[in-house]
Design a protein around this motif. Structure first.
Motif, PDB file in Angstrom:
ATOM      1  N   LYS A   1      59.090 101.547 -75.874  1.00 16.41           N
ATOM      2  CA  LYS A   1      58.153 100.984 -76.870  1.00 16.41           C
ATOM      3  C   LYS A   1      57.948  99.471 -76.685  1.00 16.41           C
ATOM      4  CE  LYS A   1      58.807 105.039 -78.993  1.00 16.41           C
ATOM      5  NZ  LYS A   1      59.558 105.208 -80.207  1.00 16.41           N
TER       6      LYS A   1
ATOM      7  N   SER B   1      58.954 109.499 -87.311  1.00 12.55           N
ATOM      8  CA  SER B   1      59.427 108.910 -86.053  1.00 12.55           C
ATOM      9  C   SER B   1      60.628 109.692 -85.565  1.00 12.55           C
ATOM     10  CB  SER B   1      59.805 107.446 -86.287  1.00 12.55           C
ATOM     11  OG  SER B   1      60.764 107.029 -85.329  1.00 12.55           O
ATOM     12  N   THR B   2      60.521 110.218 -84.344  1.00 15.05           N
ATOM     13  CA  THR B   2      61.656 110.972 -83.798  1.00 15.05           C
ATOM     14  C   THR B   2      62.834 110.035 -83.512  1.00 15.05           C
ATOM     15  OG1 THR B   2      60.694 110.805 -81.569  1.00 15.05           O
ATOM     16  CG2 THR B   2      60.211 112.800 -82.800  1.00 15.05           C
ATOM     17  N   ASP B   3      62.538 108.775 -83.164  1.00  9.84           N
ATOM     18  CA  ASP B   3      63.636 107.820 -82.946  1.00  9.84           C
ATOM     19  C   ASP B   3      64.375 107.538 -84.258  1.00  9.84           C
ATOM     20  OD1 ASP B   3      63.176 107.640 -80.238  1.00  9.84           O
ATOM     21  OD2 ASP B   3      62.197 105.680 -80.299  1.00  9.84           O
TER      22      ASP B   3
ATOM     23  N   ALA C   1      54.923 108.082 -80.821  1.00  3.64           N
ATOM     24  CA  ALA C   1      54.941 107.386 -79.528  1.00  3.64           C
ATOM     25  C   ALA C   1      55.772 108.093 -78.450  1.00  3.64           C
ATOM     26  CB  ALA C   1      55.446 105.962 -79.736  1.00  3.64           C
ATOM     27  N   ALA C   2      56.961 108.559 -78.790  1.00  2.00           N
ATOM     28  CA  ALA C   2      57.823 109.181 -77.779  1.00  2.00           C
ATOM     29  C   ALA C   2      57.231 110.508 -77.313  1.00  2.00           C
ATOM     30  CB  ALA C   2      59.233 109.392 -78.341  1.00  2.00           C
TER      31      ALA C   2
ATOM     32  N   GLN D   1      52.102 112.169 -92.487  1.00  2.00           N
ATOM     33  CA  GLN D   1      53.161 112.506 -91.530  1.00  2.00           C
ATOM     34  C   GLN D   1      54.530 112.545 -92.206  1.00  2.00           C
ATOM     35  OE1 GLN D   1      50.749 110.271 -90.962  1.00  2.00           O
ATOM     36  NE2 GLN D   1      50.258 110.060 -88.805  1.00  2.00           N
TER      37      GLN D   1
ATOM     38  N   ASN E   1      53.754  99.521 -86.058  1.00  2.00           N
ATOM     39  CA  ASN E   1      54.070 100.892 -86.480  1.00  2.00           C
ATOM     40  C   ASN E   1      53.014 101.328 -87.489  1.00  2.00           C
ATOM     41  OD1 ASN E   1      55.869 103.217 -86.416  1.00  2.00           O
ATOM     42  ND2 ASN E   1      56.473 102.655 -88.492  1.00  2.00           N
ATOM     43  N   LYS E   2      53.148 102.548 -87.964  1.00  2.00           N
ATOM     44  CA  LYS E   2      52.171 103.153 -88.874  1.00  2.00           C
ATOM     45  C   LYS E   2      51.764 102.194 -89.991  1.00  2.00           C
ATOM     46  CE  LYS E   2      50.628 106.336 -88.526  1.00  2.00           C
ATOM     47  NZ  LYS E   2      49.315 106.510 -87.872  1.00  2.00           N
TER      48      LYS E   2
ATOM     49  N   ARG F   1      51.543 113.739 -81.220  1.00  2.00           N
ATOM     50  CA  ARG F   1      51.498 112.414 -81.838  1.00  2.00           C
ATOM     51  C   ARG F   1      52.911 111.848 -81.943  1.00  2.00           C
ATOM     52  NH1 ARG F   1      54.140 113.238 -85.792  1.00  2.00           N
ATOM     53  NH2 ARG F   1      54.246 111.006 -86.081  1.00  2.00           N
TER      54      ARG F   1
ATOM     55  N   ARG G   1      44.620 107.075 -76.944  1.00  2.00           N
ATOM     56  CA  ARG G   1      44.959 106.277 -78.134  1.00  2.00           C
ATOM     57  C   ARG G   1      45.463 104.919 -77.636  1.00  2.00           C
ATOM     58  NH1 ARG G   1      48.511 109.074 -82.599  1.00  2.00           N
ATOM     59  NH2 ARG G   1      47.448 107.562 -83.912  1.00  2.00           N
TER      60      ARG G   1
ATOM     61  N   ASP H   1      55.494 101.995 -82.553  1.00  2.00           N
ATOM     62  CA  ASP H   1      54.567 102.398 -81.481  1.00  2.00           C
ATOM     63  C   ASP H   1      54.580 101.383 -80.363  1.00  2.00           C
ATOM     64  OD1 ASP H   1      53.488 103.770 -84.055  1.00  2.00           O
ATOM     65  OD2 ASP H   1      52.744 104.878 -82.317  1.00  2.00           O
TER      66      ASP H   1
HETATM   67  O1  LIG Z   1      53.743 105.424 -86.305  1.00  2.00           O
HETATM   68  C1  LIG Z   1      54.204 106.452 -85.856  1.00  2.00           C
HETATM   69  C2  LIG Z   1      53.372 107.634 -85.522  1.00  2.00           C
HETATM   70  O2  LIG Z   1      51.988 107.406 -85.691  1.00  2.00           O
HETATM   71  P1  LIG Z   1      50.935 108.572 -85.382  1.00  2.00           P
HETATM   72  O3  LIG Z   1      51.292 109.731 -86.245  1.00  2.00           O
HETATM   73  O4  LIG Z   1      49.612 107.959 -85.708  1.00  2.00           O
HETATM   74  O5  LIG Z   1      51.050 108.909 -83.903  1.00  2.00           O
HETATM   75  C3  LIG Z   1      55.666 106.539 -85.512  1.00  2.00           C
HETATM   76  O6  LIG Z   1      56.435 105.808 -86.410  1.00  2.00           O
HETATM   77  C4  LIG Z   1      55.886 105.944 -84.108  1.00  2.00           C
HETATM   78  O7  LIG Z   1      54.963 106.502 -83.188  1.00  2.00           O
HETATM   79  C5  LIG Z   1      57.289 106.218 -83.590  1.00  2.00           C
HETATM   80  O8  LIG Z   1      57.489 107.597 -83.394  1.00  2.00           O
HETATM   81  P2  LIG Z   1      58.618 108.119 -82.375  1.00  2.00           P
HETATM   82  O9  LIG Z   1      59.897 107.504 -82.834  1.00  2.00           O
HETATM   83  O10 LIG Z   1      58.611 109.610 -82.514  1.00  2.00           O
HETATM   84  O11 LIG Z   1      58.233 107.639 -81.014  1.00  2.00           O
END
Ligand SMILES: O=C(COP(=O)(O)O)[C@H](O)[C@H](O)COP(=O)(O)O
Length: 318
Positions: free
Chosen positions: A236, A133-135, A25-26, A162, A210-211, A23, A66, A200
């Motif tokens: 994104k 969010s990993t970013d 986005a990245a 999360q 986003n969430k 889960r 998704r 996302d």
């Molecule tokens: O909303 C979410 C995750 O939602 P879910 O848990 O429903 O997938 C994250 O903020 C973005 O996906 C960005 O994440 P990243 O920066 O890691 O891409």
């Protein structure tokens, strides 16, 4: 394996994305790209046409998991557009090369945007986060690497919490963490210097998808005068929004909100569980990408530059 048979890894990745074991986005983008590489390695197609058809079938399967994170179709597009060659072997190699390049680019982009985001954080700042969010984490981790002392107020992010993942990873990075329930966010904004979220999808008008809960947090942050930024690598950016399409918001199962037994006890009620929301650009101070930071309203320029060729669906049957 016949032409359209999918490699077990494609089925496993599909299931893992749908169940949210994979889960964010990245991470979804990387997982989907890697599944395409496995499909390429394992497809025993006897003609280039059959190979291409099996790659398209794998991409379609992954695409269906998704709907909201555009990094998923963008990843599939990136790989399928680079699929070329006159023999199965050449095609196979072009796909595995494209996937390696894509994943390396994702990592590099995250590292680069981390530096940009870190420069917005000052020594001694407290950052409020939402979801995982990993970013966004890359920005905090880069700030810590620069020797800044950063503290975090982490929203738990119901219904799937999360925020717990964020809390654990920040703690591992040496950041003191305070976990709060979502409804305590406005109160704790008094103690925050920044709000930092991921995305996302980002729409052409600068809207940040986003969430669920991000938009309410942004409105509260604005009211409290706390700057809010989105950390989002350009994967994104949602190309279809350039031509007016809206981003589909995923609706998830009701039992994430309330356990079936409790629901039965309450009686006849409706339950809704949208996973994401849209923060209008006027409530977002900056979008931090690997190409630098942008006011949300100007992100369209970058989107045209990077995705100007549109949102073709190379996985569709010809
Ligand atoms: O909303 C979410 C995750 O939602 P879910 O848990 O429903 O997938 C994250 O903020 C973005 O996906 C960005 O994440 P990243 O920066 O890691 O891409």
């Amino acid at each position: 394996m016949t032409d359209h048979r999918l490699a077990p890894d494609v089925e496993e990745t599909t299931a893992a994305i749908a169940s949210m074991e994979i889960r964010g986005a990245a991470t979804i983008a990387a997982g989907a790209a890697e599944a395409l590489a496995t499909q390429a390695r394992e497809a025993d197609a006897d003609s280039p046409e059959a190979f291409r058809a099996s790659m398209r079938a794998a991409a379609r399967r992954l695409r269906e998991t998704r709907p909201t994170a555009v990094s998923l179709p963008n990843a599939l597009r990136y790989v399928l557009r680079r699929m070329e060659g006159r023999s199965v072997e050449a095609l196979r190699e072009s796909v595995t090369d494209a996937v390696a390049e894509f994943v390396a680019q994702l990592d590099r982009a995250q590292e680069d945007l981390g530096q940009v985001g870190a420069n917005r954080l000052a020594d001694g700042d407290t950052v409020m986060t939402h979801c995982h969010s990993t970013d966004a984490l890359a920005c905090i981790e880069a700030a810590v690497d620069q020797g800044k002392e950063i503290e975090a107020i982490v929203k738990e992010t119901r219904p799937r919490n999360q925020g717990h993942i964020t809390a654990e990873q920040l703690r591992e990075a040496g950041v003191p963490v305070t976990l709060v329930v979502d409804s305590a966010a406005r109160r704790y904004l008094n103690e925050a210097d920044h709000v930092l979220v991921g995305a996302d999808s980002i729409a052409a008008d600068g809207g940040v998808i986003n969430k669920i809960g991000t938009s309410g947090l942004a409105v509260n942050a604005r009211e409290r005068g706390v700057p809010i930024m989105t950390a989002a690598q350009t994967i994104k950016l949602h190309p279809e929004t350039l031509t007016g399409h809206t981003v589909e918001i995923e609706m998830r199962a009701e039992d994430e909100v309330i356990a079936p037994e409790s629901r039965e006890q309450i009686g006849e009620i409706a339950v809704e569980n949208p996973a994401f929301d849209v923060t209008p650009p006027r409530y977002m101070d900056a979008i931090v990408t690997e190409h630098g930071q942008f006011p949300p309203e100007s992100i369209v320029t970058l989107m045209r530059e990077l995705f100007g060729e549109g949102a073709a669906e190379p996985w569709a049957e010809p």
